[in-house]
Design a protein around this motif. Structure first.
Motif, PDB file in Angstrom:
ATOM      1  N   GLY A  65       0.817  -1.209   0.000  1.00 39.66           N
ATOM      2  CA  GLY A  65       0.000   0.000   0.000  1.00 39.66           C
ATOM      3  C   GLY A  65       0.845   1.250   0.000  1.00 39.66           C
ATOM      4  O   GLY A  65       2.035   1.228   0.328  1.00 39.66           O
ATOM      5  N   ILE A  66       0.219   2.349  -0.354  1.00 35.13           N
ATOM      6  CA  ILE A  66       0.883   3.646  -0.372  1.00 35.13           C
ATOM      7  C   ILE A  66      -0.074   4.699   0.157  1.00 35.13           C
ATOM      8  O   ILE A  66      -1.291   4.618  -0.051  1.00 35.13           O
ATOM      9  CB  ILE A  66       1.367   4.000  -1.798  1.00 35.13           C
ATOM     10  CG1 ILE A  66       2.261   5.240  -1.769  1.00 35.13           C
ATOM     11  CG2 ILE A  66       0.208   4.166  -2.765  1.00 35.13           C
ATOM     12  CD1 ILE A  66       3.001   5.472  -3.073  1.00 35.13           C
ATOM     13  N   LEU A 365     -12.718   2.165   3.352  1.00 33.48           N
ATOM     14  CA  LEU A 365     -13.562   1.038   2.977  1.00 33.48           C
ATOM     15  C   LEU A 365     -12.698  -0.047   2.356  1.00 33.48           C
ATOM     16  O   LEU A 365     -11.615   0.203   1.839  1.00 33.48           O
ATOM     17  CB  LEU A 365     -14.684   1.462   2.030  1.00 33.48           C
ATOM     18  CG  LEU A 365     -14.342   2.035   0.655  1.00 33.48           C
ATOM     19  CD1 LEU A 365     -14.124   0.928  -0.376  1.00 33.48           C
ATOM     20  CD2 LEU A 365     -15.438   2.965   0.174  1.00 33.48           C
ATOM     21  N   GLY A 366     -13.205  -1.267   2.476  1.00 33.90           N
ATOM     22  CA  GLY A 366     -12.548  -2.408   1.877  1.00 33.90           C
ATOM     23  C   GLY A 366     -13.509  -3.123   0.944  1.00 33.90           C
ATOM     24  O   GLY A 366     -14.722  -3.161   1.193  1.00 33.90           O
ATOM     25  N   TYR A 367     -12.968  -3.681  -0.123  1.00 33.85           N
ATOM     26  CA  TYR A 367     -13.804  -4.388  -1.092  1.00 33.85           C
ATOM     27  C   TYR A 367     -13.079  -5.649  -1.540  1.00 33.85           C
ATOM     28  O   TYR A 367     -11.935  -5.593  -2.012  1.00 33.85           O
ATOM     29  CB  TYR A 367     -14.116  -3.514  -2.298  1.00 33.85           C
ATOM     30  CG  TYR A 367     -15.016  -4.186  -3.303  1.00 33.85           C
ATOM     31  CD1 TYR A 367     -16.365  -4.407  -3.019  1.00 33.85           C
ATOM     32  CD2 TYR A 367     -14.509  -4.623  -4.527  1.00 33.85           C
ATOM     33  CE1 TYR A 367     -17.195  -5.038  -3.933  1.00 33.85           C
ATOM     34  CE2 TYR A 367     -15.333  -5.242  -5.456  1.00 33.85           C
ATOM     35  CZ  TYR A 367     -16.677  -5.452  -5.146  1.00 33.85           C
ATOM     36  OH  TYR A 367     -17.489  -6.079  -6.052  1.00 33.85           O
ATOM     37  N   THR A 374      -8.247  -8.357  -2.317  1.00 32.98           N
ATOM     38  CA  THR A 374      -8.979  -7.336  -1.573  1.00 32.98           C
ATOM     39  C   THR A 374      -8.333  -5.974  -1.810  1.00 32.98           C
ATOM     40  O   THR A 374      -7.104  -5.848  -1.824  1.00 32.98           O
ATOM     41  CB  THR A 374      -8.972  -7.639  -0.059  1.00 32.98           C
ATOM     42  OG1 THR A 374      -9.592  -8.902   0.169  1.00 32.98           O
ATOM     43  CG2 THR A 374      -9.721  -6.562   0.713  1.00 32.98           C
ATOM     44  N   VAL A 375      -9.176  -4.955  -2.002  1.00 31.89           N
ATOM     45  CA  VAL A 375      -8.731  -3.574  -2.164  1.00 31.89           C
ATOM     46  C   VAL A 375      -9.193  -2.773  -0.949  1.00 31.89           C
ATOM     47  O   VAL A 375     -10.373  -2.842  -0.566  1.00 31.89           O
ATOM     48  CB  VAL A 375      -9.287  -2.942  -3.450  1.00 31.89           C
ATOM     49  CG1 VAL A 375      -8.784  -1.510  -3.605  1.00 31.89           C
ATOM     50  CG2 VAL A 375      -8.935  -3.779  -4.665  1.00 31.89           C
ATOM     51  N   ASP A 376      -8.279  -2.039  -0.329  1.00 31.10           N
ATOM     52  CA  ASP A 376      -8.628  -1.179   0.809  1.00 31.10           C
ATOM     53  C   ASP A 376      -8.173   0.241   0.520  1.00 31.10           C
ATOM     54  O   ASP A 376      -7.053   0.456   0.020  1.00 31.10           O
ATOM     55  CB  ASP A 376      -7.955  -1.680   2.091  1.00 31.10           C
ATOM     56  CG  ASP A 376      -8.506  -3.008   2.558  1.00 31.10           C
ATOM     57  OD1 ASP A 376      -9.621  -3.027   3.105  1.00 31.10           O
ATOM     58  OD2 ASP A 376      -7.818  -4.041   2.372  1.00 31.10           O
ATOM     59  N   GLY A 408      -5.003   6.996   0.848  1.00 29.67           N
ATOM     60  CA  GLY A 408      -4.203   5.778   0.780  1.00 29.67           C
ATOM     61  C   GLY A 408      -4.935   4.635   0.117  1.00 29.67           C
ATOM     62  O   GLY A 408      -6.177   4.602   0.086  1.00 29.67           O
ATOM     63  N   ILE A 409      -4.169   3.683  -0.431  1.00 28.87           N
ATOM     64  CA  ILE A 409      -4.752   2.510  -1.070  1.00 28.87           C
ATOM     65  C   ILE A 409      -3.803   1.339  -0.894  1.00 28.87           C
ATOM     66  O   ILE A 409      -2.578   1.514  -0.860  1.00 28.87           O
ATOM     67  CB  ILE A 409      -5.028   2.768  -2.567  1.00 28.87           C
ATOM     68  CG1 ILE A 409      -5.760   1.574  -3.187  1.00 28.87           C
ATOM     69  CG2 ILE A 409      -3.749   3.083  -3.324  1.00 28.87           C
ATOM     70  CD1 ILE A 409      -6.264   1.847  -4.594  1.00 28.87           C
TER      71      ILE A 409
END
Length: 415
Positions: A65-66, A365-367, A374-376, A408-409
């Protein structure tokens, strides 16, 4: 003149030593929940927040993540209506974790790479405090191999060795004008390393309640043979020998964290963390220059920092197949916030460390995009309290106002 020059050179990479540059954006789920994570089992970021919880993770994973950091300080000098602001530059704290081990085993291992300290600021070369600071680019990258062991169904412990690689590039003006009237400039740049450790304990006495305790040790980072570059008129160049180097040791404070987690239902998670940061180890900053002159002497600059603390809280509401009429089961919503005190006492605030007590608000949020991916995402807003100061060593006097914005992601592949 000599006294002024010595004070200017005393202000090298002290910027690593403040709440303002202790960024700790170590995981998107945790940021979304107000930076809570010591008392929870969430993902590979437990390597940072509590290595004791790693053995309780149900899956192996790789994540990265960044969190681009927009640091927005402003300074109004005493008696002036002009406000100086840092140029729009973006620091890029990041984190990456890998967790692996046999499923349903009593152990797991992992590796974390993260950036708990850093800063990027550029005040320019025409503002009131240019003789204290023009620009700063700081990075501290921690590498942490970790082992975690489950002692029983309800308790696990873990720890990791920490290696820090840090770099710094700092410039400031020197009040020695050349034939065109331009100031001289000092540039201090170099890299260094230090070592420490991270230990944690995680307990889950009931299905709804969990607790964690984590201790991240002090990491004394030494910069050897950093480059000290002085651009000055030829008539005084002998006072600033070139090439030249410096050596300095910077203590990065130990942090003790206690976290609580409460899961009243399968969809809700409530978390609270408290952090105690032992900044009182930072008494002074000393610099040893390889080549000295009557003007350029080794320096000893008092800092006298005090211990600091933070309180954090967060909520998560997650989709659940058992509750199809709420949000989709692939989705998780998060919100949080907290308060952090500053270790920088009155008289020691400077453009390098324009620090103050602060509050922060977060959301995320997370998906779960696929079975394994998973993407957060997260967003954080920090507001530092307005602080009017006169710095003891340089007598720079004025009012600091600062806001910080951090989107952030992260992506996680788990199996």
């Amino acid at each position: 003149m000599r006294k002024l020059l010595l004070m200017l050179l005393a202000f090298a990479p002290a910027m690593v030593l403040a709440q303002g540059f202790q960024v700790n954006v170590a995981g998107q789920k945790q940021i979304g929940m107000g930076h809570t994570g010591t008392g929870l089992v969430q993902d590979g970021a437990s390597i940072f927040f509590n290595p004791g919880a790693v053995a309780m993770l149900p899956e192996n994973s790789i994540q990265a993540g960044i969190s681009p950091l927009f640091f927005k300080p402003a300074f109004q000098a005493a008696g002036s209506v002009n406000v100086a602001q840092s140029a729009d530059k973006v620091a890029t704290p990041f984190s990456a974790y890998a967790v692996f081990g046999p499923k349903n085993s009593w152990w797991k291992a992992g590796l974390g790479v993260y950036t708990p300290f850093g800063g990027l600021v550029d005040w320019g070369n025409n503002w009131t405090g240019k003789y204290v600071l023009e620009s700063l680019d700081l990075k501290a990258i921690y590498f942490q191999p970790t082992v975690s062991i489950r002692l029983a169904k309800w308790i696990s412990v873990g720890g990791g060795f920490v290696y820090n690689h840090g770099t710094v590039n700092l410039t400031r003006a020197i009040p020695l004008a050349n034939s065109t009237g331009s100031d001289g400039q000092a540039q201090l740049k170099g890299s260094g390393h230090g070592t420490g450790f991270n230990l944690g304990v995680y307990l889950k006495p009931t299905d709804k309640f969990s607790i964690g305790v984590d201790y991240r040790s002090k990491v004394s980072t030494t910069i050897n043979n950093g480059d000290a570059i002085f651009t000055v008129p030829a008539s005084v160049q002998a006072n600033f020998p070139q090439p030249n180097t410096f050596t300095a040791t910077l203590p990065l404070a130990a942090t003790t964290s206690v976290g609580l987690g409460y899961m009243p239902t399968s969809q809700w998670t409530i978390a609270v963390d408290a952090n105690f940061v032992q900044w009182d180890v930072y008494k002074a900053l000393a610099f040893d220059y390889a080549n000295n002159t009557a003007t350029l002497q080794d320096t000893y600059s008092p800092r006298n920092y005090k211990n600091a603390f933070s309180i954090r809280g967060g909520l998560q509401y997650a989709g659940d197949a058992k509750h199809p009429n709420t949000i989709p089961k692939e989705l998780a919503l998060r919100i949080g916030g907290g308060y952090a005190s500053t270790p920088v006492q009155d008289g020691y605030v400077s453009p390098e460390v324009p620090d103050a007590n602060r509050y922060f608000l977060t959301a995320g949020l997370g998906y779960k995009a696929t079975r394994n991916l998973t993407v957060d995402v997260s967003f954080e807003y920090e507001h530092l309290m307005t602080r009017t100061q006169t710095t003891i060593e340089t007598q720079l006097s004025g009012t600091y106002k600062t806001n910080v914005y951090i989107p952030g992601i992260s992506l996680t592949y788990h199996w």
